[in-house]
Design an enzyme around this catalytic site. Sequence first.
Site, mmCIF file in Angstrom:
data_model
loop_
_atom_site.group_PDB
_atom_site.id
_atom_site.type_symbol
_atom_site.label_atom_id
_atom_site.label_comp_id
_atom_site.label_asym_id
_atom_site.label_seq_id
_atom_site.Cartn_x
_atom_site.Cartn_y
_atom_site.Cartn_z
ATOM 1 N N ASP A 129 19.066 8.140 73.675
ATOM 2 C CA ASP A 129 17.875 7.923 73.752
ATOM 3 C C ASP A 129 17.052 7.197 74.038
ATOM 4 O OD1 ASP A 129 15.549 9.605 73.823
ATOM 5 O OD2 ASP A 129 15.091 9.188 70.694
ATOM 6 N N ASN A 168 12.428 2.596 71.833
ATOM 7 C CA ASN A 168 14.115 2.022 71.505
ATOM 8 C C ASN A 168 14.681 0.794 71.583
ATOM 9 O OD1 ASN A 168 14.398 4.314 69.195
ATOM 10 N ND2 ASN A 168 15.316 5.296 70.654
ATOM 11 N N ASP A 199 17.912 1.918 67.431
ATOM 12 C CA ASP A 199 18.212 3.064 66.924
ATOM 13 C C ASP A 199 19.296 3.773 67.847
ATOM 14 O OD1 ASP A 199 17.452 5.013 65.652
ATOM 15 O OD2 ASP A 199 15.821 5.994 66.344
#
Length: 315
Positions: free
Chosen positions: A202, A207, A219
Amino acid sequence: MNIGAPYANLTPDLVLDAVGACGLWPDGRLLALNSYENRVWQVGIEEAAPVIAKFYRPGRWSDDAIAEEHAFACELAADELPMVAPLAFDGRTLLEHAGYRYALYPRRGGRAPTLESTEQLEWLGRLIARLHAVGSRAPFRHRERVDRATLIARPAQAVLASPLLPSHLAEAYRAAVCRLDDAVTARLDAVGPARQLRLHGDCHPGNLLWTDAGPHFVDLDDARTGPAVQDLWMLAHDAAAMDALLEGYTSMRDFDYAELALIPALRAMRQVHHAGWIAQRWADPAFPAAFPFAAEPRWWEQHVTDLHELVDALA
């Protein structure tokens, strides 16, 4: 525990108790950080730097899957990549308190990267290439994959089972998803098998945090198996940006340029997944507050239209 609202019992006192159970001394300062899938708090510690407490959504990941997330983060950090890895207590990174699974992380600040900067994009490309070099060493065994079952079939089922989808749009939505699934299948078949590796999964600007020392990842909650381009396309707003990312990436690692043809399929699958995610989580009070538009029939009408447009783009 209420599966629809699993965090109803996650009070500030419980958060402080969970951190204290690790032998730390919270000073009472709590700051809720932006996260819908999990619950994440910055917790002040007496005479020490704050920590980040991440409470995992019950029922989403198995213990084995979370262990793989943590092991991957630690492996990256051990290879001197700027990855914020979980802290270990008595050799354990996955902790439990009052029915909640959680992990503690050191706090690492920063700002969003400037994706209009060629220099920063090339830097990110090099960093992602290094992540993929580590990710290619061994497979995930318990994490999800970038595939149609995970990103189309399952979220579409959640939408069709949800009261959010107006009844008069059910057949139109079903037809649009079936048409999109066929188009994605055709594109995947046309590109052929892509090399699969452990990914960030992701990799969007939220992030990644940038400091004067450069970028770092924060993350790995969506870490999964898939093609390398999955970690690149969300950072590229146009072809020039992708060129800059790949300039950095290929200075560190080979890239199969045939994977670029997967981007429209990956974008389409992400859009289906996003709607399904909202539908699946709607009973969580955080979701109606964050995504009120999903309760409006016109949003679902536009979503069906968007799916057809994605199919046309794939064709």
